[in-house]
Design an enzyme around this catalytic site. Structure first.
Site, mmCIF file in Angstrom:
data_model
loop_
_atom_site.group_PDB
_atom_site.id
_atom_site.type_symbol
_atom_site.label_atom_id
_atom_site.label_comp_id
_atom_site.label_asym_id
_atom_site.label_seq_id
_atom_site.Cartn_x
_atom_site.Cartn_y
_atom_site.Cartn_z
ATOM 1 N N VAL A 471 0.733 -1.265 0.046
ATOM 2 C CA VAL A 471 -0.008 0.057 -0.004
ATOM 3 C C VAL A 471 0.753 1.188 0.122
ATOM 4 O O VAL A 471 0.597 2.291 -0.740
ATOM 5 C CB VAL A 471 -1.024 0.043 1.200
ATOM 6 C CG1 VAL A 471 -1.568 1.246 1.314
ATOM 7 C CG2 VAL A 471 -2.001 -1.140 0.984
ATOM 8 N N LYS A 678 -12.491 -5.516 11.255
ATOM 9 C CA LYS A 678 -13.327 -4.615 10.408
ATOM 10 C C LYS A 678 -14.758 -4.248 11.027
ATOM 11 O O LYS A 678 -15.297 -3.104 11.020
ATOM 12 C CB LYS A 678 -13.584 -5.044 9.005
ATOM 13 C CG LYS A 678 -12.054 -4.953 8.191
ATOM 14 C CD LYS A 678 -12.252 -5.669 6.891
ATOM 15 C CE LYS A 678 -10.961 -5.190 6.242
ATOM 16 N NZ LYS A 678 -10.955 -6.719 4.873
#
Ligand code: ADP
Ligand code: ASP
Ligand code: MG
Length: 811
Positions: A471, A678
């Site tokens: 990322v 999450k």
């Protein structure tokens, strides 16, 4: 007739003098040229006098260097036919200087009078050389007409005498007259004195005013008066026009371009001043005149600062309402020659704070304590004390008067950036707001003000990026591509000032070149650890900065609290902090709210999909989130979509890892841990207090596969292939698919494998995509749906990027 002053920076080099020659010789009207000493010579003269009077023989070497420099310049600039004569004059002066220095070396002592004589040689020498370089120029000695008197141990101009002498000396208008600035002589004793450091500007202004010149030009080495000191701020630009009062305020608070007293004589006679660049004479420069600002959109014109400030505070209830305290304070300071540049008094009158130079503070405290000894003894005044090593910043602009809210914006901006204001004052003229802060915050304060008052052509966001893996690497690539566009279209400059990997870290205040950051890290990077990263960032104390965490490291996540406390925004792709213990999550959110910075983690869920932002918008507009159903693991969805007769479970897991959807350790995905994190984050953002342990799990890989090492895991996992294939065939026969679903309903959370049929909205979820259905009070019968790539380097990086940009927009 006009007066042109060339500073040491203009004439300190051969190139400079040749430029000056060209500029002056092109003049059509008569000019009087004032010059400083060659750059650095005044300092060197102070230094040799100190060495010699300390009996240090090194003075001789220093003296020889100065002599040599003058000889070299003469050789290069003076026309041959005059060289002999000039050399004789210069050598004679050096000879005198050498005798004086030898004298103080022998007696190991010197007086202020002798030092004044020694430093006068700088202008004396330079003016002879310049006068003989410019064709048709006549040399004048400023000591014969600039006269001073002694006031509080300072030399101040004797205007009546000086003005009369100037009129007499320059009665005849010559094409070019040249004289040295700075030097003067005492009105009664005729001893040599001077007008203070930078005083040549003042000499020029005095002459211009006495002769009613049409213009005073100050030639230096910058294109004009800049919005701030160009050595501290990189994106300053030239101010085209200033009023006398604006210029005066800026100089008073340290803008070195002109020596502060310079403005007064020309202001009085309404003679405009132009600041010009000797090395770029075409540039327009800055025009200073009586006219007020012409650009109403710019409330402030410039910022200046003084980095050695002491604040003396006089405190006591006994001062309230007592008339004459201030008079006594200022009288005693003036009597001791202490000049004050800032006064701030609380309206209750029980404290008065006074800003002055550090050198004056000890004496100021002493004389004030003596003056108020009786009041201190009676307890009417509790204390008189100084805080040293502070800095004063002034923002200046005539238009502030007509623009409300400037002070609010100033202090708001400072607060958000963690800059502490020790005292502040606004002149009644409203041309200036000044404040005192710690010296270590000065650079940051100047940058942040410059940036937020749009003095800069663009805003700057300073980025620290930790982790350059999937990322982080992709993010740097995107920043590099987008940078030029953001500057042009959004006036936003992204400056990556720090990059750290597991192995090295690199910090460069002005920005790291992203074309070859890997090589730079390799070459110039230093040892790294979370503590070292944090210390370096805090030490740099850079304004508008954001910490971007693209790691999966708990230690890096452990730095957020400290960073936020220091007013640094945090953007995390790392999920650890937002999914950690609820109290820690809440503390980070609270700290960021209190500090006025951001803690953003949009990519923690659904990669670049705008899930958290959307939820926040719903909640902020008064909606309530009641239920969420989601597929949040790109990896698991990819695995379930990939399983086939040819691709067994173990291979599908490996493929997810190779496609870089999976976490660095894929067990985090397979064990449901990643989805649990999450879901916890979403539930919290929806307003529910949830911890990871509260989530009910229905997993599909037995726990024993997650207990050993990662190698054990890869070895053992094929054991499950056959059983999975059997179940998959049976499920396909029923027209169903597996989805790993996360659900939250009024704070109750669970995750688990579900079998969905073709009517279910999750049935057709391709590849590694994510989907979320959000049921709220408003989106009730038909929940809101967000669907798309839920993993992958570029979309995740883009999500991080967009968090970063949203920080730039908060100011
Ligand atoms: P000179 O030798 O011409 O007298 P100075 O060194 O006294 O030159 O002043 C010019 C310098 O002032 C510039 O080189 C610049 O570094 C500094 N400076 C400080 N503040 C400002 C400002 N606001 N605008 C322009 N220059 C500034
Ligand atoms: N040479 C003197 C100084 O440096 C005066 C000047 O440069 O203006 O202080
Ligand atoms: Mg100067």
């Amino acid at each position: 007739m006009k007066v042109m002053k060339f500073g040491g920076t203009s004439i300190g080099s051969v190139n400079g003098i040749l430029s000056v020659k060209k500029i002056v010789e092109a003049e059509k009207e008569p000019v009087i040229v004032i010059v400083s000493a060659f750059s650095g010579i005044t300092d060197q003269l102070y230094k040799v006098s100190e060495l010699a009077s300390n009996g240090n023989e090194e003075y001789l070497a220093e003296y020889k260097l100065m002599h040599q420099r003058h000889l070299e310049i003469i050789e290069a600039v003076v026309p041959v036919e005059k060289t002999q004569n000039v050399l004789e004059q210069i050598n004679a002066q050096f000879n005198d200087l050498s005798n004086i220095l030898r004298g103080i070396f022998l007696i190991k002592d010197s007086s202020a009078k002798i030092i004044d004589t020694i430093v006068s040689y700088g202008e004396s020498l330079s003016s002879i050389i310049v006068a003989n370089t410019i064709s048709g120029a006549k040399h004048f000695e400023s000591k014969s007409f600039i006269k001073t008197i002694n006031q509080f141990d300072k030399h101040v101009i004797d205007f009546p005498k000086t003005n009369a002498l100037i009129l007499e000396k320059f009665a005849e208008e010559l094409p070019v007259s040249v004289c040295g600035g700075f030097i003067s002589t005492d009105s009664t004793t005729n001893f040599i004195t001077n007008l203070g450091r930078g005083g040549s500007d003042y000499t020029a202004a005095i002459i211009a005013a006495a002769l009613d010149a049409s213009l005073l030009e100050i030639w230096t080495d910058v294109d004009g008066f800049m919005t701030a000191d160009p050595r501290i701020i990189s994106n300053t630009y030239v101010i085209e026009q200033l009023s006398f009062s604006e210029a005066m305020e800026l100089c008073n608070f340290g803008a070195k371009v002109i020596y502060p007293p310079t403005i007064f004589p020309v202001f009085h006679k309404n003679i405009p001043v132009v600041i010009k660049n000797t090395f770029n004479p075409e540039a327009k420069g800055t025009y200073i005149s009586q006219e007020r600002s012409i650009d109403p959109t710019k409330a402030i014109k410039g910022i200046s600062s003084i980095n050695d400030t002491s604040l003396i505070t006089i405190q006591g209830l006994g001062m309230v309402g007592v008339i004459g305290v201030n008079h006594r304070i200022f009288r005693v300071l003036a009597k001791n020659g202490i000049s004050v540049f800032l006064v701030s008094q609380a309206s209750s009158e029980n404290t008065t704070s006074i800003g002055m130079r550090n050198v004056d503070s000890a004496l100021a405290v002493k004389v004030l304590r003596k003056e108020f000894a009786a009041e201190i003894a009676q307890g009417e005044i509790d204390n008189i004390f100084s805080e040293d090593d502070l800095a004063t910043v002034a923002i200046v602009g005539d238009n502030m008067k007509r623009t409300p809210g400037i002070a609010g914006k100033l202090f708001g901006t400072l607060g958000r950036n963690g800059i502490n204001v020790v005292a502040c004052a606004q002149g009644a003229s409203e041309t200036n707001i000044s404040f005192v802060t710690d010296r270590k915050s000065l650079r940051k304060a100047l940058n942040v003000i410059h940036d937020s008052f749009f003095l800069s052509e663009y805003q700057v966001l300073n980025i620290f990026l930790i982790g350059t893996g999937t990322v982080g690497g992709s993010l740097l690539e995107q920043i590099k591509l987008q940078q030029p566009k953001l500057i042009v279209q959004n006036s936003l400059k992204l400056n990556v000032v720090g990059i750290a990997t597991e192995f090295k870290m690199l910090f460069i205040r002005n920005g790291i070149n992203l074309d070859n950051y890997e090589e730079q890290l390799e070459k110039d990077g230093t040892n790294v650890s979370p503590e070292l990263i944090c210390n370096e960032i805090l030490n740099m104390n850079i304004f508008n900065s954001v910490f971007v965490d693209c790691t999966a490291s708990p230690q890096i996540a452990g730095l957020y609290q400290t960073l936020i406390q220091n007013n640094i925004s945090v953007v995390a792709a790392n999920k650890i902090a937002a999914s950690s213990d609820y109290d820690n999550y809440a503390a980070l959110k609270e700290a960021s709210r209190r500090r006025g910075v951001k803690f953003l983690f949009e990519t923690n869920v659904g990669a670049g999909l705008p899930i958290i932002n959307t939820m926040n918008s719903l909640i902020n507009s008064g909606d309530h989130i009641q239920k969420m159903q989601a597929v949040l693991s790109g990896t698991l969805n990819f695995i379930f979509n990939t399983l086939s007769a040819e691709i067994p479970l173990s291979k599908a897991i490996l493929m997810a890892k190779e496609a870089r959807f999976a976490e660095p350790d894929p067990r985090i995905d397979l064990s449901g841990k990643d989805v649990i994190r999450k879901l916890v984050i979403l539930a919290r953002e929806a307003g529910y207090r949830v911890d990871q342990e509260d989530v009910v799990k229905n997993l599909f890989i037995p726990d024993k596969y997650f207990t050993g090492s990662i190698e054990d895991f890869w070895k053992a996992i094929p054991e499950l292939d056959a059983e999975f294939e059997e179940k998959r065939v049976a499920l396909a026969a029923q027209g169903k698919r597996w989805r790993f679903v996360a659900t939250m309903e009024i704070g109750k959370c669970n995750v688990g494998l579900q079998e969905v049929d073709s009517l279910h909205p999750f049935y057709d979820l391709q590849g590694s995509n994510n989907i979320i259905l959000i049921t709220t009070e408003r989106y009730n019968e038909f929940p809101m749906m967000i669907k798309g790539y839920g993993a992958g380097a570029s979309v995740t990086a883009a999500g991080v990027f967009s968090d970063i940009i949203s920080i730039a927009n908060i100011r």
